[in-house]
Write a protein that holds these residues in place. Sequence first.
Motif, PDB file in Angstrom:
ATOM      1  N   CYS A   7      39.903  37.029  37.179  1.00 41.33           N
ATOM      2  CA  CYS A   7      41.245  37.093  37.749  1.00 41.33           C
ATOM      3  C   CYS A   7      42.248  36.687  36.678  1.00 41.33           C
ATOM      4  O   CYS A   7      41.871  36.238  35.590  1.00 41.33           O
ATOM      5  CB  CYS A   7      41.355  36.208  38.984  1.00 41.33           C
ATOM      6  SG  CYS A   7      41.309  34.429  38.660  1.00 41.33           S
ATOM      7  N   HIS A   8      43.536  36.810  36.958  1.00 45.01           N
ATOM      8  CA  HIS A   8      44.541  36.607  35.914  1.00 45.01           C
ATOM      9  C   HIS A   8      44.508  35.200  35.342  1.00 45.01           C
ATOM     10  O   HIS A   8      44.666  34.989  34.143  1.00 45.01           O
ATOM     11  CB  HIS A   8      45.940  36.909  36.465  1.00 45.01           C
ATOM     12  CG  HIS A   8      46.990  36.960  35.407  1.00 45.01           C
ATOM     13  ND1 HIS A   8      47.800  35.893  35.102  1.00 45.01           N
ATOM     14  CD2 HIS A   8      47.327  37.960  34.546  1.00 45.01           C
ATOM     15  CE1 HIS A   8      48.608  36.238  34.115  1.00 45.01           C
ATOM     16  NE2 HIS A   8      48.338  37.481  33.769  1.00 45.01           N
ATOM     17  N   CYS A   9      44.248  34.204  36.171  1.00 50.43           N
ATOM     18  CA  CYS A   9      44.252  32.814  35.686  1.00 50.43           C
ATOM     19  C   CYS A   9      42.862  32.342  35.270  1.00 50.43           C
ATOM     20  O   CYS A   9      42.721  31.249  34.739  1.00 50.43           O
ATOM     21  CB  CYS A   9      44.851  31.880  36.739  1.00 50.43           C
ATOM     22  SG  CYS A   9      43.761  31.566  38.149  1.00 50.43           S
ATOM     23  N   GLY A  10      41.830  33.127  35.522  1.00 48.64           N
ATOM     24  CA  GLY A  10      40.488  32.774  35.080  1.00 48.64           C
ATOM     25  C   GLY A  10      39.690  31.944  36.070  1.00 48.64           C
ATOM     26  O   GLY A  10      38.555  31.564  35.782  1.00 48.64           O
ATOM     27  N   ASN A  11      40.270  31.668  37.226  1.00 48.02           N
ATOM     28  CA  ASN A  11      39.548  30.835  38.205  1.00 48.02           C
ATOM     29  C   ASN A  11      38.297  31.526  38.732  1.00 48.02           C
ATOM     30  O   ASN A  11      37.289  30.884  38.989  1.00 48.02           O
ATOM     31  CB  ASN A  11      40.475  30.477  39.364  1.00 48.02           C
ATOM     32  CG  ASN A  11      39.827  29.519  40.324  1.00 48.02           C
ATOM     33  OD1 ASN A  11      39.180  28.554  39.913  1.00 48.02           O
ATOM     34  ND2 ASN A  11      39.966  29.784  41.609  1.00 48.02           N
ATOM     35  N   CYS A  75      42.122  35.023  44.613  1.00 47.07           N
ATOM     36  CA  CYS A  75      42.464  33.784  43.908  1.00 47.07           C
ATOM     37  C   CYS A  75      43.805  33.309  44.436  1.00 47.07           C
ATOM     38  O   CYS A  75      44.802  34.010  44.318  1.00 47.07           O
ATOM     39  CB  CYS A  75      42.536  34.001  42.401  1.00 47.07           C
ATOM     40  SG  CYS A  75      43.038  32.496  41.525  1.00 47.07           S
ATOM     41  N   CYS A  78      46.512  32.830  41.372  1.00 46.48           N
ATOM     42  CA  CYS A  78      47.187  33.949  40.695  1.00 46.48           C
ATOM     43  C   CYS A  78      47.293  35.211  41.557  1.00 46.48           C
ATOM     44  O   CYS A  78      47.973  36.147  41.183  1.00 46.48           O
ATOM     45  CB  CYS A  78      46.495  34.273  39.373  1.00 46.48           C
ATOM     46  SG  CYS A  78      44.890  35.072  39.534  1.00 46.48           S
TER      47      CYS A  78
END
Length: 142
Positions: A7-11, A75, A78
């Motif tokens: 995902c965009h934030c890496g979570n 997520c 993000c």
Amino acid sequence: MLLIGQCHCGNIAFELEWRGDPGAIPARACGCSFCVKHGGVWTSNPDSRLAVAIRDASLVSKYAFGTRTAVFYVCSRCGSVPLVTSEIENHLHAVVNVNMLENVDPASLLRTPASFDGEDTESRLARRARNWIADVSFREQP
Ligand SMILES: [Zn+2]
């Protein structure tokens, strides 16, 4: 080939071990009401292996609607939707969102529209059992 996505934030991150020709990765633009709003475009390969790593599970919103046979992992930090799972006869199947892929040339994706509106629940689950990723594991970091 190992497909890497997050995902965009890496979570929510995943690794998809893709068996078969990586130049023929299907990308299905789903026409369901949720995917239209999110731009969800999905891929799967029943012979592939998916490993999902979640950094903070409290920042994952699981969303289901309609027949409630599929769970969208959103997520909540993000807003990305990297994967969907469906539990069929006690076995977890999944598809991943090609928009999350980080190491795939978008030109190599075989994009097709997909509409499953006419399906009843039974044929829907049978199709997922045939086509979705059947080897799915999750790791949640403490
Ligand atoms: Zn995120």
